[in-house]
Design a protein around this motif. Sequence first.
Motif, PDB file in Angstrom:
ATOM      1  N   SER A   1      12.143   9.192   4.463  1.00  0.00           N
ATOM      2  CA  SER A   1      13.046   8.628   3.454  1.00  0.00           C
ATOM      3  C   SER A   1      14.277   7.970   4.072  1.00  0.00           C
ATOM      4  CB  SER A   1      13.452   9.698   2.436  1.00  0.00           C
ATOM      5  OG  SER A   1      14.072  10.778   3.084  1.00  0.00           O
TER       6      SER A   1
ATOM      7  N   ASN B   1      11.727   0.562  -4.751  1.00  0.00           N
ATOM      8  CA  ASN B   1      10.488   1.065  -5.349  1.00  0.00           C
ATOM      9  C   ASN B   1       9.295   0.816  -4.436  1.00  0.00           C
ATOM     10  OD1 ASN B   1      11.782   2.042  -7.623  1.00  0.00           O
ATOM     11  ND2 ASN B   1      11.311   0.256  -8.870  1.00  0.00           N
ATOM     12  N   LYS B   2       9.272  -0.351  -3.804  1.00  0.00           N
ATOM     13  CA  LYS B   2       8.181  -0.663  -2.870  1.00  0.00           C
ATOM     14  C   LYS B   2       8.196   0.319  -1.703  1.00  0.00           C
ATOM     15  CE  LYS B   2       6.162  -4.388  -0.218  1.00  0.00           C
ATOM     16  NZ  LYS B   2       6.049  -5.806  -0.020  1.00  0.00           N
TER      17      LYS B   2
ATOM     18  N   GLU C   1       9.492   3.375  -1.703  1.00  0.00           N
ATOM     19  CA  GLU C   1       9.110   4.696  -2.216  1.00  0.00           C
ATOM     20  C   GLU C   1       7.595   4.798  -2.408  1.00  0.00           C
ATOM     21  OE1 GLU C   1      10.960   7.372  -2.462  1.00  0.00           O
ATOM     22  OE2 GLU C   1      12.786   6.317  -1.869  1.00  0.00           O
ATOM     23  N   GLU C   2       6.985   3.702  -2.838  1.00  0.00           N
ATOM     24  CA  GLU C   2       5.527   3.676  -3.005  1.00  0.00           C
ATOM     25  C   GLU C   2       4.827   3.856  -1.651  1.00  0.00           C
ATOM     26  OE1 GLU C   2       2.395   0.160  -3.925  1.00  0.00           O
ATOM     27  OE2 GLU C   2       3.997   0.389  -5.406  1.00  0.00           O
ATOM     28  N   VAL C   3       5.307   3.151  -0.640  1.00  0.00           N
ATOM     29  CA  VAL C   3       4.731   3.269   0.705  1.00  0.00           C
ATOM     30  C   VAL C   3       4.967   4.673   1.257  1.00  0.00           C
ATOM     31  CG1 VAL C   3       4.957   2.446   3.093  1.00  0.00           C
ATOM     32  CG2 VAL C   3       4.830   0.805   1.212  1.00  0.00           C
TER      33      VAL C   3
ATOM     34  N   SER D   1       5.356   7.452  -0.410  1.00  0.00           N
ATOM     35  CA  SER D   1       4.466   8.363  -1.129  1.00  0.00           C
ATOM     36  C   SER D   1       3.030   8.224  -0.623  1.00  0.00           C
ATOM     37  CB  SER D   1       4.535   8.059  -2.621  1.00  0.00           C
ATOM     38  OG  SER D   1       3.627   8.855  -3.319  1.00  0.00           O
ATOM     39  N   LYS D   2       2.590   6.995  -0.433  1.00  0.00           N
ATOM     40  CA  LYS D   2       1.240   6.734   0.064  1.00  0.00           C
ATOM     41  C   LYS D   2       1.041   7.324   1.455  1.00  0.00           C
ATOM     42  CE  LYS D   2      -1.854   2.792  -0.015  1.00  0.00           C
ATOM     43  NZ  LYS D   2      -1.944   1.327  -0.042  1.00  0.00           N
ATOM     44  N   SER D   3       2.104   7.307   2.270  1.00  0.00           N
ATOM     45  CA  SER D   3       2.011   7.799   3.645  1.00  0.00           C
ATOM     46  C   SER D   3       1.745   9.307   3.710  1.00  0.00           C
ATOM     47  CB  SER D   3       3.282   7.462   4.427  1.00  0.00           C
ATOM     48  OG  SER D   3       4.356   8.283   4.033  1.00  0.00           O
TER      49      SER D   3
ATOM     50  N   ASP E   1      -4.195   2.202   6.957  1.00  0.00           N
ATOM     51  CA  ASP E   1      -4.313   2.468   5.521  1.00  0.00           C
ATOM     52  C   ASP E   1      -5.689   2.021   5.040  1.00  0.00           C
ATOM     53  OD1 ASP E   1      -3.680   3.070   2.891  1.00  0.00           O
ATOM     54  OD2 ASP E   1      -2.169   1.503   2.669  1.00  0.00           O
TER      55      ASP E   1
END
Length: 164
Positions: A14, A45-46, A48-50, A52-54, A79
């Motif tokens: 983060s 947001n982009k 945070e999305e990455v 979370s995906k990680s 990925d």
Amino acid sequence: MIVTPRCKLIKLASGDLDDVIQIYKDPLVRRYLGGTTDDELLLKNKFEEVLSKSKMPGVYFWCVRLIKDDQFIGFVSLDRYHDGKNIELSYELLPQHWGNGYATEVVRKMIDYSFTEIDLPKIVSETQIANASSCKLLERVGMKLENRLMRFGAEQAVYSIERT
């Protein structure tokens, strides 16, 4: 952490928001990746999305930093690819670090890591045909052109390499 002769790859966290946003905002980096935006909320947001995906199994995102001074120079990932069966190697480095061999060094290390540490049988990378530098880099590290297709409004080159 993964180490190359001049770089260290550290799992995305983060606290990397401001560094990664540099990548999303840079028009040269984003030239072949859909362009940039200055919308701070969208950028956050982009990220945070990455982030979370990680945290998903089999998905890896790292910040690339120079060993000598810890300077952020880019971003690399493994990925899920669009086809749902392969893993895609992606990389984005800030333009001031282009031409120094860092991308080649990091991509070679990621190929080795993919085959020796996570035991992937094959990896792919997709780039626009118009991005000649990226195509040359992928060929330099031993990837072969597997396919050409239209996606995101442009002709794409899909490169691959298999574990030997």
